[in-house]
Design an enzyme around this catalytic site. Sequence first.
Site, PDB file in Angstrom:
ATOM      1  CB  SER A 193      -0.953   0.033   1.210  1.00 43.41           C
ATOM      2  OG  SER A 193      -1.678  -1.160   1.285  1.00 43.41           O
ATOM      3  NE  ARG A 194       2.845   2.470  -5.080  1.00 42.70           N
ATOM      4  CZ  ARG A 194       2.828   1.220  -5.553  1.00 42.70           C
ATOM      5  NH1 ARG A 194       3.041   0.191  -4.759  1.00 42.70           N
ATOM      6  NH2 ARG A 194       2.599   1.005  -6.834  1.00 42.70           N
ATOM      7  CG  LEU A 195       1.347   2.541   3.966  1.00 40.96           C
ATOM      8  CD1 LEU A 195       0.425   2.063   5.090  1.00 40.96           C
ATOM      9  CD2 LEU A 195       1.372   4.076   3.938  1.00 40.96           C
TER      10      LEU A 195
END
Length: 216
Positions: A193-195
């Site tokens: 999730s792009r984290l």
Amino acid sequence: MSKTSTSIADLRKSYERAELSEDASQADPLKQFEQWLNEAISSEVPEPNAMTLATVGADLRPSTRVVLIKGLDERGIVWYTNYDSRKGRELAGNPFAALQFHWVELERVVRIEGVVEKVSDEESDAYFHSRPLDSRIGAWASPQSEVIGGRAVLVANAARYGAQFMLQPPRPPHWGGYRLKPEQWQFWQGRKSRLHDRLRYRQDDTGLWVRERLAP
Ligand SMILES: Cc1cc2nc3c(=O)[nH]c(=O)nc-3n(C[C@H](O)[C@H](O)[C@H](O)COP(=O)(O)O)c2cc1C
């Protein structure tokens, strides 16, 4: 928008292979780097030793190219090249550079910034003489970064220097190593999730490495 650029915009990947935490990372960035480099080598990713080198010219414009890491210890990271090349000229005028490794399959990036100096003549000699003969002749044959009239120029140069030096080419005076002494390291591990995980190491006033998490 053309069909091709639409499909490029739609390319996406979820990064889920691993994580990088404050607790599980090394206090010494050199040790962390050695661990990741060894994992890249043992995972058989293509060209794990290839790194992008960024330099800045007198016109303040950056440029990049790929070079191979050839040495690594507490003094810094070493590569070899032509001192008269574009990168060599840029480093002579401005000795600061950045390096980047991107191990795609491991979803990992390492960025290193610091000051660059030439390695000793003895170190360059030792590495030069460890190279295969055609690479040693190639160092003489290629006026790296210069405009040449055609491929035939390289072939003719290689034949000329091969005949001149036979099996014993000396190290060209314009060829040798550089060492970047890291002042800052960044380790990036892709996450869901792009984290993503990003740890930066910088030296405090006493020379100790401070580890900080950066927003991805
Ligand atoms: C995988 C790979 C490894 C390379 N390794 C080196 C290297 O170790 N030293 C070098 O001078 N050029 C190397 N090159 C060529 C450079 O990327 C570049 O073309 C050359 O150094 C000239 O750069 P410059 O004109 O910006 O100075 C490599 C290229 C690739 C694709």
